[in-house]
Write an enzyme that holds these catalytic residues in place. Sequence first.
Site, PDB file in Angstrom:
ATOM      1  N   SER A 137      14.816 -65.094  -4.496  1.00  0.00           N
ATOM      2  CA  SER A 137      14.080 -64.903  -5.737  1.00  0.00           C
ATOM      3  C   SER A 137      13.832 -66.244  -6.428  1.00  0.00           C
ATOM      4  CB  SER A 137      14.831 -63.905  -6.622  1.00  0.00           C
ATOM      5  OG  SER A 137      14.034 -63.446  -7.676  1.00  0.00           O
ATOM      6  N   ASP A 152       9.921 -54.500  -1.990  1.00  0.00           N
ATOM      7  CA  ASP A 152      10.317 -55.181  -3.227  1.00  0.00           C
ATOM      8  C   ASP A 152       9.379 -54.762  -4.353  1.00  0.00           C
ATOM      9  OD1 ASP A 152      10.968 -56.981  -5.264  1.00  0.00           O
ATOM     10  OD2 ASP A 152      11.281 -58.641  -3.876  1.00  0.00           O
ATOM     11  N   HIS A 166      14.350 -55.665  -3.562  1.00  0.00           N
ATOM     12  CA  HIS A 166      14.545 -57.054  -3.971  1.00  0.00           C
ATOM     13  C   HIS A 166      15.944 -57.556  -3.635  1.00  0.00           C
ATOM     14  CE1 HIS A 166      13.316 -60.652  -6.079  1.00  0.00           C
ATOM     15  NE2 HIS A 166      14.418 -60.629  -6.792  1.00  0.00           N
TER      16      HIS A 166
END
Length: 256
Positions: free
Chosen positions: A75, A204, A232
Site C-alpha cells: 500500500s 482490492d 487489500h
Amino acid sequence: MEKSKHFVLVHGICHGAWNWYKIIALLKAAGHRVTALDLGGCGVNSISISDYLQPLTDFLASLPEEENVILVGHSYGGIAISLAMESFPNKISVAVYVTAFMPNCASPPATLPLEFLKRTPVESLLDFQFFFDDGPEKPPTSAMFGPDSMAANLYQHCQSEDLELAKTLVKPCRLLLKELSEETLLTEEKFGLVDRVFIVCESDKLLKKDLQEWFIENMPTKDVKYIAGADHMVMLSKPIELCHVLLEVAYKVGRT
C-alpha cells in the site's frame, strides 16, 4: 538446496509490522530470514520524510556490504520502499510492490495518492478520516482508518480475528504530501536501477484493480503477478498465495 533469502517487509499507512505476522511465519518456516519494520511517525504530530523512513534507512545502512535483500512494500509502503531504493539501490535484490503505490522518476511521488483521491468517491471510504492541518482547500495532511472502512474495503476476506486485531492497533498516520511533491526525490540512476515486481490484488476495494494497473502503466516493471480474490490485506487473507509469489520473485527476478 536453494540459498536462503532475506525479506524486508514494509507496511502501509496506519498499520505496522504486526500485519505481516502470517507471512513472517511462512517465510521463516521455509528457511528464510525476515525483517518486518515499523516506519516512523505514526500519529498526527508533524514529522519529516526522514523521520518516516528512518527505521528502514537505518536498517539498510546496517547491512553488510555484500548483503542484499528482497524489499517488499504494501500500500502506502510502496512510496517508502521507493525512497529507500533511491538511497540504497545496491542493497536491494528486487523490490516487490504488493497492491502498493509505485511512483516513477518523471512525476513526484505525491502524484499517486492525489490520483487515488481523485478516483475515489468520498462516500465509498465510509468512516475513513482525513485531517487537514493546512486548511480544507489543501490536500490532507494525515489519515486514519475507521472500523467500517476497514471491514468493507480492506479486510473483507480476512478472518474476523484479524479485523478485530487491526481495530486495536491502527493509528493515525501523516501523509507527507508536501515533501512528496518534490520533483527530484527519485532518479533513473539510483531508484531506476532496482528491478521491480508488482503484485495485483484483484479484489482490492481500496486500491482498485484499475488504479493498480495505472501504477504499472506509468512505471513498467520486470514482472506483474496477480492474486485472484485477494483483498487489500492480502498478507492476512491469502498468506500462502502471497508467500508463494514472494518466493517465486525472489528466486526468478532478484539479484543474488
